[in-house]
Write a protein that holds these residues in place. Structure first.
Motif, PDB file in Angstrom:
ATOM      1  N   ARG A  30      -5.177   3.429  60.532  1.00  0.00           N
ATOM      2  CA  ARG A  30      -5.557   2.270  61.617  1.00  0.00           C
ATOM      3  C   ARG A  30      -5.323   0.911  61.772  1.00  0.00           C
ATOM      4  N   ARG A  31      -5.704  -0.161  61.340  1.00  0.00           N
ATOM      5  CA  ARG A  31      -5.295  -1.271  61.319  1.00  0.00           C
ATOM      6  C   ARG A  31      -4.532  -1.984  60.177  1.00  0.00           C
ATOM      7  N   SER A  32      -3.554  -2.739  60.412  1.00  0.00           N
ATOM      8  CA  SER A  32      -2.724  -2.713  59.182  1.00  0.00           C
ATOM      9  C   SER A  32      -3.262  -4.727  58.723  1.00  0.00           C
ATOM     10  N   THR A  33      -4.188  -4.383  58.207  1.00  0.00           N
ATOM     11  CA  THR A  33      -4.830  -5.507  57.946  1.00  0.00           C
ATOM     12  C   THR A  33      -4.689  -5.339  55.816  1.00  0.00           C
ATOM     13  N   ALA A  34      -4.723  -6.491  55.179  1.00  0.00           N
ATOM     14  CA  ALA A  34      -4.325  -6.535  54.040  1.00  0.00           C
ATOM     15  C   ALA A  34      -4.724  -4.974  53.375  1.00  0.00           C
ATOM     16  N   THR A  35      -4.100  -5.321  52.380  1.00  0.00           N
ATOM     17  CA  THR A  35      -3.888  -3.846  51.842  1.00  0.00           C
ATOM     18  C   THR A  35      -3.853  -4.550  50.409  1.00  0.00           C
ATOM     19  N   VAL A  36      -4.676  -4.090  49.270  1.00  0.00           N
ATOM     20  CA  VAL A  36      -4.560  -4.423  48.109  1.00  0.00           C
ATOM     21  C   VAL A  36      -4.365  -3.401  47.258  1.00  0.00           C
ATOM     22  N   HIS A  37      -3.824  -3.041  46.026  1.00  0.00           N
ATOM     23  CA  HIS A  37      -3.947  -2.217  45.671  1.00  0.00           C
ATOM     24  C   HIS A  37      -3.697  -2.143  43.703  1.00  0.00           C
ATOM     25  N   LEU A  38      -3.356  -0.430  42.856  1.00  0.00           N
ATOM     26  CA  LEU A  38      -3.880  -0.615  41.553  1.00  0.00           C
ATOM     27  C   LEU A  38      -3.427  -2.700  41.091  1.00  0.00           C
ATOM     28  N   PRO A  39      -2.142  -2.679  40.852  1.00  0.00           N
ATOM     29  CA  PRO A  39      -1.619  -4.146  39.733  1.00  0.00           C
ATOM     30  C   PRO A  39      -2.164  -5.079  39.951  1.00  0.00           C
ATOM     31  N   SER A  40      -2.426  -5.529  41.801  1.00  0.00           N
ATOM     32  CA  SER A  40      -3.227  -6.526  42.195  1.00  0.00           C
ATOM     33  C   SER A  40      -4.572  -6.770  41.526  1.00  0.00           C
ATOM     34  N   LEU A 393     -13.415 -12.096  62.718  1.00  0.00           N
ATOM     35  CA  LEU A 393     -12.974 -12.708  61.480  1.00  0.00           C
ATOM     36  C   LEU A 393     -11.702 -12.540  60.311  1.00  0.00           C
ATOM     37  N   GLY A 394     -12.052 -11.512  60.254  1.00  0.00           N
ATOM     38  CA  GLY A 394     -11.374 -11.286  59.067  1.00  0.00           C
ATOM     39  C   GLY A 394     -11.404  -9.742  58.790  1.00  0.00           C
ATOM     40  N   ALA A 395     -10.926  -8.731  57.930  1.00  0.00           N
ATOM     41  CA  ALA A 395     -10.852  -7.562  57.800  1.00  0.00           C
ATOM     42  C   ALA A 395     -10.242  -7.382  56.423  1.00  0.00           C
ATOM     43  N   GLN A 412     -15.882  -6.714  40.435  1.00  0.00           N
ATOM     44  CA  GLN A 412     -16.052  -7.371  41.618  1.00  0.00           C
ATOM     45  C   GLN A 412     -14.205  -8.408  41.668  1.00  0.00           C
ATOM     46  N   MET A 413     -14.086  -8.632  42.905  1.00  0.00           N
ATOM     47  CA  MET A 413     -13.047  -9.860  42.557  1.00  0.00           C
ATOM     48  C   MET A 413     -13.005 -10.087  44.378  1.00  0.00           C
ATOM     49  N   TRP A 414     -12.243 -11.457  44.630  1.00  0.00           N
ATOM     50  CA  TRP A 414     -12.368 -12.187  45.322  1.00  0.00           C
ATOM     51  C   TRP A 414     -11.194 -11.004  46.174  1.00  0.00           C
ATOM     52  N   MET A 415     -11.453 -11.316  47.500  1.00  0.00           N
ATOM     53  CA  MET A 415      -9.794 -10.653  48.024  1.00  0.00           C
ATOM     54  C   MET A 415      -9.705 -11.596  49.327  1.00  0.00           C
ATOM     55  N   ASP A 416      -8.300 -11.610  50.017  1.00  0.00           N
ATOM     56  CA  ASP A 416      -8.368 -12.712  51.051  1.00  0.00           C
ATOM     57  C   ASP A 416      -8.173 -11.486  51.920  1.00  0.00           C
ATOM     58  N   LEU A 417      -9.158 -12.423  53.265  1.00  0.00           N
ATOM     59  CA  LEU A 417      -9.021 -11.626  54.986  1.00  0.00           C
ATOM     60  C   LEU A 417      -7.931 -11.485  55.423  1.00  0.00           C
ATOM     61  N   ALA A 418      -7.312 -10.924  56.040  1.00  0.00           N
ATOM     62  CA  ALA A 418      -6.096 -10.618  56.813  1.00  0.00           C
ATOM     63  C   ALA A 418      -7.353 -10.356  58.524  1.00  0.00           C
ATOM     64  N   ASP A 419      -6.205 -11.406  59.424  1.00  0.00           N
ATOM     65  CA  ASP A 419      -6.110 -10.947  60.371  1.00  0.00           C
ATOM     66  C   ASP A 419      -5.631  -9.409  61.102  1.00  0.00           C
ATOM     67  N   GLN A 420      -5.534  -9.447  62.572  1.00  0.00           N
ATOM     68  CA  GLN A 420      -5.773  -7.662  62.931  1.00  0.00           C
ATOM     69  C   GLN A 420      -4.567  -7.137  62.910  1.00  0.00           C
ATOM     70  N   GLY A 422      -2.157  -7.987  60.184  1.00  0.00           N
ATOM     71  CA  GLY A 422      -2.351  -8.273  58.651  1.00  0.00           C
ATOM     72  C   GLY A 422      -1.598  -9.185  58.318  1.00  0.00           C
ATOM     73  N   ASN A 423      -2.600 -10.323  58.388  1.00  0.00           N
ATOM     74  CA  ASN A 423      -1.321 -11.464  57.951  1.00  0.00           C
ATOM     75  C   ASN A 423      -2.536 -12.192  57.170  1.00  0.00           C
ATOM     76  N   ALA A 424      -3.029 -12.627  55.849  1.00  0.00           N
ATOM     77  CA  ALA A 424      -3.655 -12.812  55.059  1.00  0.00           C
ATOM     78  C   ALA A 424      -3.518 -14.049  54.615  1.00  0.00           C
ATOM     79  N   HIS A 425      -3.689 -15.714  55.643  1.00  0.00           N
ATOM     80  CA  HIS A 425      -3.973 -16.453  55.458  1.00  0.00           C
ATOM     81  C   HIS A 425      -4.725 -17.091  56.415  1.00  0.00           C
TER      82      HIS A 425
END
Length: 645
Positions: A30-40, A393-395, A412-420, A422-425
Motif C-alpha cells: 500500500r504505502r512504501s513507508t519504512a519497513t523493519v525486518h527481524l534482524p534490525s 507527519l510520518g509512518a 519495545q524499540m525506537w523506530m524512524d518514521l518515513a515519508d510517503q 518511504g524515505n526515513a530521514h
C-alpha cells in the motif's frame, strides 16, 4: 516465483489457518513507508548502547509457532543475523524438498490457468459488481457526502467492469489443516498477487451533471481458501476469499466534474468509501464466500477465529516535523499530533496531543491476527488541523511477524518514521511496544489471567411473531468487562432483515404449519370468538383475518424464522465477570422500534463446555422466540515479551 514451503500448521476450528509460506513474500504494501525486518528488531539498541538479550524460552515458543527449527536457535544464541536469515531459507528449502506442495514448474503454469478462468467469468463478475454498486456502494457514498448526497446517484444501466479482467501473478497453492471438535479439516489455500487496471464504465450524476469513472487500478494479495475437503461432491464444505491487507485502489474520473473530483474533498470521499467497502467485505477479519455443504457449520467455513492477539503500543515520539504556525512566528513551530494504527480492515485513532513535537501518547491497541506471516500493521502520525486537511507527519509499515519477534526479544524499540515515499530521514521517530498472546484451544492448568477472546455467532431466530409487511428484525449484542484497545465498546448489531422466503428444507415444516393454522381456525370459529381475540391467539393481524384471507397468507403473517449468520467478537478481561447481552428488536413501517426480548449469557458457562464451545437455541425472555447461537471462549496464552530496562 519463490520456493514454496511444505508442512502445515494446525489450529482449532475457531483459528485462522496458517498455510505454508513461500520465500520472499515480503513485498511492500500500500504505502512504501519504512519497513523493519527481524534482524534490525533484534539488533543492539544503538542509542542506549545496551544489548537487551533474548529469552531463549520465549524465542523457542515463537519459533515453534512459526514452524521454524534447525539452525535458527543457534543463530539467535550467537546473534549471527546473517546466518539467522540463511537458516530461515534453509528450513523452507528443506520443507520444500519433502514434497506436498506445488513444484516451481507447475507453479509457473498456475497464473495462466487462473487468468483464463477469470477471463471467461468476467461478465458474470461484472453483473455481480453492478448489483453491489446499487445495493451497497451508492448508499454509502450518499451517507459520506452528507447534505450533498441527495444529488448523487449511479446510472446502473451504464455501469460495467469493461473488457480487461483482473489478472494474477506469483500464485502459490498450499495445504493447511484445521482441527475441530468433529475431527480434522484439510483445506487448500491459493494465494496470489492480484492486479487490475480496468477500462470500466461507471456513470453517475451529481445533480444534473454527468460524471463517470473510466479506469480503476487495484493491487493486492488475494487469498482463496477451499475449506474442509470431502470424499463426496461438492468435495469442499465451503470457499472463502479475502485480502490479508487492504489493497491499493485508485480511480480515474471523467466528465464535467472531473476537476472538482481531482482537487477537492469529494474525490477523497469517493476513494475512501470504495476502500472502506472493500475492507468491510474482503479484508480480514472480513471474508466473502459460500457454504457448499449444507451440513457444514457456517461459521467454521466463513469466520475462522484469529490465531492470537497482538497488543501494539505507540508510546511516544520525538523530533516530529512542525506544521503549525504561531501568532508571532512566520515559520511553523509546533504540531498537534495524533496516531492512526491500521491492521487488516481495522483502524484505530489516538487522542490528539496539543502543541508538541515530542508527544507522549501511551496509545495501545489490541489487534486480532489471522496470519502471522502475511499481515502488516501501519502506524501513521498526523498533525490535526481545524477546518482543513490534516498534515502527514510520518509512518511505519511493519510486518506482524517482526512485531512478534520484537515482543519476544525486548518488548519495545525506537523506530524512524518515513515519508510517503518511504524515505526515513528527518521525520523523527516513535517508540513502538509489542506483546503477542496466542489464543489457546483448551484451558491451561494455570492460565496467566482470565482474559480471552469470545465469539458469539448468531445463526438466526425461530418463532418470530408475525408483523406487517416491511417489518425488519435484528439482534444487538454488548459485552461487559472488556479489555481496552478494541472497537467493540457499546452495542453491536446484525443487519436488519425482513421475513425471508422459505428454503427447500422448510417446505415440509411450512405445510405442517398451514395445517395447524387451519385446525386452530376451525376451533376458534366453532366457539364464535371475536375476530380480535382470534387474531390475538393466532398472533396475526386482525384486519387480515377479518377479510378471510387464505391460509397461506395467514401463515405468512404468523411465526417464522430469520437467518442472519452474523458473528460478534469481544476481547474480555475476565471470563468470570463478562456477560453478553443479546436484544432482539424489530421495526414495522410507520411504528417505533421495539425490543421483543433479551438474553443474558455469562461467559463463565462456556468454561464448562468441551473446548469452551457451545451451539444451542437460547430462549428470548418473555417470548416463544429462540435464538440459535454458537458461543466460544479462547483464553489468551502467556505474554511472549521481556521487561524493558
Amino acid at each position: 516465483m519463490g520456493l514454496v514451503c511444505a508442512g502445515t500448521c494446525r489450529g482449532d476450528d475457531d483459528m485462522a489457518v496458517e498455510e505454508t509460506e513461500s520465500v520472499g513474500l515480503r513485498s511492500s504494501f500500500r504505502r512504501s513507508t519504512a519497513t523493519v525486518h527481524l534482524p534490525s528488531l533484534l539488533a543492539t539498541d544503538a542509542d542506549s548502547g545496551k544489548d537487551h538479550g533474548i529469552s531463549m524460552s520465549n524465542t523457542q515458543t515463537f519459533l515453534e509457532n512459526l514452524d521454524c527449527v534447525g539452525g535458527i536457535e543457534s543463530a539467535l544464541e550467537e546473534r549471527d543475523f546473517e546466518r539467522l536469515h540463511e537458516a530461515f531459507i534453509a528450513r523452507q528449502k528443506e520443507a520444500f524438498s519433502r514434497g506436498g506442495t506445488t513444484t516451481p514448474e507447475d507453479a509457473a503454469k498456475l497464473p495462466a490457468f487462473v487468468n483464463t478462468m477469470l477471463e471467461h467469468m468476467w461478465p458474470v463478475i461484472s453483473d455481480f459488481t453492478t448489483k453491489m454498486i446499487g445495493d451497497v456502494i451508492e448508499p454509502a457514498i450518499k451517507r459520506a457526502l452528507g447534505s450533498l448526497g441527495g444529488n448523487f446517484g449511479f446510472d446502473l444501466a451504464q455501469c460495467h467492469l469493461g473488457n480487461k479482467p483482473a489478472h494474477f501473478s506469483d500464485i502459490a497453492i498450499n495445504k493447511a489443516t484445521q482441527l475441530t471438535e468433529d475431527g480434522q479439516l484439510d483445506n487448500i489455500v491459493m494465494r496470489g498477487s492480484l492486479t487490475w487496471e480496468g477500462d470500466i464504465s461507471i456513470v453517475t450524476r451529481f445533480g444534473a451533471l454527468p460524471l463517470g469513472i473510466r479506469g480503476v487500478k487495484l493491487q493486492g494479495t488475494l487469498v482463496l481458501e477451499c475449506v474442509g475437503m470431502m470424499s463426496r461432491p461438492p468435495f469442499f464444505q465451503g470457499v472463502r476469499v479475502f485480502f490479508i491487507n487492504p489493497p491499493n485502489v485508485d480511480l480515474d474520473f471523467q466528465g464535467r466534474l472531473t476537476s472538482v473530483l481531482e482537487f477537492r474533498a469529494i474525490r477523497r470521499q469517493a476513494l475512501e468509501v470504495c476502500a472502506e467497502q472493500i475492507s468491510r467485505k474482503l479484508v480480514v477479519p472480513n471474508r466473502m464466500g459460500v457454504q457448499l455443504d449444507r451440513s457444514a457449520d457456517f461459521f467454521r467455513v466463513m469466520k475462522p477465529r484469529p490465531r492470537g492477539i497482538l497488543k501494539l503500543g505507540v508510546m511516544c515520539a520525538e523530533g516530529l516535523l512542525a506544521m503549525d504556525r504561531s501568532m508571532v512566528t512566520a515559520k511553523p513551530s509546533s504540531s498537534d499530533p495524533y496516531v492512526i494504527v491500521r491492521c487488516g480492515a481495522e483502524c484505530f485513532r489516538s487522542q490528539t496531543v496539543k502543541k508538541s513535537l515530542a508527544p507522549t501518547f501511551n496509545f495501545e491497541v489490541r489487534l486480532p491476527i489471522a496470519s502471522v506471516r502475511h499481515q502488516r500493521v501501519q502506524v501513521e502520525l498526523w498533525d490535526s488541523d481545524f477546518g482543513k486537511k490534516d498534515d502527514f507527519l510520518g509512518a511505519l509499515d511493519l510486518q506482524v511477524a517482526d512485531l512478534i519477534a520484537l515482543s519476544v526479544a525486548r518488548g519495545q524499540m525506537w523506530m524512524d518514521l518515513a515519508d510517503q515515499e518511504g524515505n526515513a530521514h528527518g521525520r523523527g521517530r516513535a517508540l513502538i511496544a509489542a506483546e503477542w498472546r496466542p489464543l489457546l484451544l483448551d484451558l491451561p492448568d494455570h492460565p496467566p489471567d482470565e482474559s480471552g477472546w469470545v465469539f458469539a455467532g448468531v445463526y438466526g431466530a425461530a418463532q418470530l411473531p408475525g408483523r406487517a409487511p416491511g417489518t425488519t428484525f435484528w439482534v444487538t449484542a454488548s459485552c461487559s468487562n472488556l479489555l481496552p484497545g478494541r472497537n467493540t465498546e457499546g452495542v453491536l448489531s446484525t443487519i436488519p432483515l425482513e421475513r425471508q422466503a422459505p428454503t427447500d428444507t422448510d417446505c415440509v415444516e411450512e405445510e405442517a404449519s398451514r395445517a395447524r393454522i387451519e385446525r386452530k381456525l376451525a376451533i376458534l370459529r366453532k366457539h364464535k370468538l371475536p375476530v380480535e381475540d382470534m387474531a390475538e391467539v393466532l398472533e396475526i393481524d386482525a384486519a387480515t383475518l377479518r377479510r378471510q384471507a387464505p391460509t397461506r397468507e395467514l401463515q405468512a403473517m404468523g411465526r417464522h424464522t430469520i437467518r442472519w449468520n452474523h458473528a460478534f467478537e469481544f476481547l474480555i478481561a475476565s471470563a468470570r465477570e463478562a456477560v453478553i447481552k443479546f436484544e432482539l428488536r424489530c421495526k414495522s413501517p410507520g411504528e417505533q422500534e421495539k425490543v421483543l426480548g433479551t438474553i443474558t449469557y455469562p461467559i463463565i458457562q462456556l468454561l464448562l463446555c468441551p473446548h469452551s464451545t457451545s451451539v444451542q437455541a437460547l430462549p428470548v425472555s418473555g417470548t416463544e422466540i429462540t435464538l440459535k447461537v454458537r458461543m466460544q471462549m479462547r483464553m489468551l496464552g502467556e505474554p511472549e515479551s521481556l521487561p524493558h530496562n
